[in-house]
Design a protein around this motif. Structure first.
Motif, short mmCIF file in Angstrom:
data_model
loop_
_atom_site.label_atom_id
_atom_site.label_comp_id
_atom_site.label_asym_id
_atom_site.label_seq_id
_atom_site.Cartn_x
_atom_site.Cartn_y
_atom_site.Cartn_z
N MET A 1 55.22 58.34 -28.46
CA MET A 1 54.54 58.90 -27.29
C MET A 1 53.36 58.01 -26.92
N LEU A 2 53.26 57.74 -25.66
CA LEU A 2 52.18 56.90 -25.16
C LEU A 2 51.04 57.78 -24.65
N VAL A 3 49.85 57.56 -25.19
CA VAL A 3 48.67 58.30 -24.72
C VAL A 3 47.69 57.28 -24.16
N MET A 4 47.31 57.49 -22.91
CA MET A 4 46.32 56.60 -22.29
C MET A 4 44.99 57.33 -22.21
N PHE A 5 43.97 56.73 -22.83
CA PHE A 5 42.65 57.31 -22.64
C PHE A 5 41.66 56.21 -22.34
N GLY A 6 40.55 56.59 -21.78
CA GLY A 6 39.54 55.59 -21.41
C GLY A 6 38.22 56.26 -21.07
N TRP A 7 37.37 55.48 -20.43
CA TRP A 7 36.04 55.96 -20.04
C TRP A 7 35.92 55.89 -18.53
N LEU A 8 35.32 56.89 -17.98
CA LEU A 8 35.01 56.87 -16.56
C LEU A 8 33.51 57.07 -16.41
N LYS A 9 32.91 56.29 -15.55
CA LYS A 9 31.48 56.44 -15.30
C LYS A 9 31.30 56.76 -13.83
N GLU A 10 30.58 57.82 -13.54
CA GLU A 10 30.31 58.13 -12.14
C GLU A 10 28.82 58.36 -11.94
N GLU A 36 23.98 60.03 -13.75
CA GLU A 36 25.11 59.21 -14.18
C GLU A 36 25.83 59.97 -15.29
N ASN A 37 27.11 60.19 -15.11
CA ASN A 37 27.91 60.89 -16.12
C ASN A 37 29.01 59.98 -16.64
N GLU A 38 29.21 60.01 -17.95
CA GLU A 38 30.33 59.28 -18.54
C GLU A 38 31.33 60.30 -19.08
N TRP A 39 32.59 60.04 -18.82
CA TRP A 39 33.66 60.96 -19.22
C TRP A 39 34.67 60.24 -20.08
N VAL A 40 35.26 60.97 -21.00
CA VAL A 40 36.45 60.50 -21.69
C VAL A 40 37.61 60.95 -20.82
N SER A 41 38.50 60.01 -20.52
CA SER A 41 39.61 60.37 -19.63
C SER A 41 40.94 60.21 -20.35
N PHE A 43 44.91 59.75 -19.26
CA PHE A 43 45.77 59.44 -18.12
C PHE A 43 44.96 59.42 -16.82
N THR A 44 43.79 58.78 -16.88
CA THR A 44 42.85 58.59 -15.76
C THR A 44 42.28 59.89 -15.18
N ILE A 45 42.40 60.99 -15.92
CA ILE A 45 41.83 62.26 -15.46
C ILE A 45 40.60 62.57 -16.31
N LYS A 46 39.47 62.83 -15.63
CA LYS A 46 38.24 63.17 -16.36
C LYS A 46 38.51 64.40 -17.21
N THR A 47 38.24 64.30 -18.52
CA THR A 47 38.59 65.42 -19.40
C THR A 47 37.37 65.95 -20.15
N ILE A 48 36.67 65.05 -20.85
CA ILE A 48 35.56 65.50 -21.69
C ILE A 48 34.28 64.82 -21.24
N PRO A 49 33.26 65.59 -20.81
CA PRO A 49 31.98 64.96 -20.47
C PRO A 49 31.36 64.39 -21.74
N PHE A 50 30.94 63.14 -21.68
CA PHE A 50 30.45 62.48 -22.89
C PHE A 50 28.95 62.25 -22.84
N LEU A 51 28.48 61.66 -21.77
CA LEU A 51 27.05 61.36 -21.64
C LEU A 51 26.57 61.72 -20.25
N SER A 52 25.34 62.17 -20.14
CA SER A 52 24.75 62.45 -18.84
C SER A 52 23.32 61.90 -18.85
N LYS A 53 23.02 61.06 -17.86
CA LYS A 53 21.68 60.49 -17.77
C LYS A 53 21.11 60.75 -16.38
N SER A 54 19.81 60.93 -16.32
CA SER A 54 19.12 61.14 -15.04
C SER A 54 18.18 59.98 -14.76
#
Ligand SMILES: [Zn+2]
Length: 115
Positions: A1-10, A36-41, A43-54
């Motif tokens: 099974m292929l699982v794609m995960f990554g980081w998203l920063k918005e 600024e929020n960083e998410w663990v994604s 399959f390119t879908i934001k899933t877990i909020p990881f970091l939040s900075k102001s």
């Protein structure tokens, strides 16, 4: 099974934070509140909020100053503006030499007397 995960920063602008002196512009400016929020994604879908900075960002020169969680909660409440303005001033002057600091403070006073 292929699982794609990554980081998203918005990053997004929350709104105006306060109005106070910017030592880079040498004028009174509106500072914006940014988050600024960083998410663990998965399959390119934001899933877990990881970091939040102001941050507060000068609306003109784009100088940005990071806020800790305590200070971030003060943003947007009018009574807290003097406290935040003092923090921004200290932050902008902390790396200056005593001569530079005195020059910037004198220039600020001069500019304010003209306004
Ligand atoms: Zn500025």
């Amino acid at each position: 099974m292929l699982v794609m995960f990554g980081w998203l920063k918005e990053t997004k602008k929350i709104g105006p934070a306060l109005s106070c002196h910017c030592y880079r512009c040498q004028k009174k400016r509106t500072w914006e509140h940014w988050k600024e929020n960083e998410w663990v994604s998965f399959f390119t879908i934001k899933t877990i909020p990881f970091l939040s900075k102001s941050y507060v960002v000068c609306s003109t020169c784009r100088a940005s100053i990071a806020l800790d969680n305590t200070r971030a909660r003060l943003v947007g409440v009018r009574e807290n503006e003097p406290h935040l303005a003092k923090f921004l001033e200290e932050h902008q002057l902390v790396l200056k030499s005593p001569v530079q600091r005195n020059f910037l403070l004198a220039q600020r006073e001069q500019n304010q007397s003209r306004e």
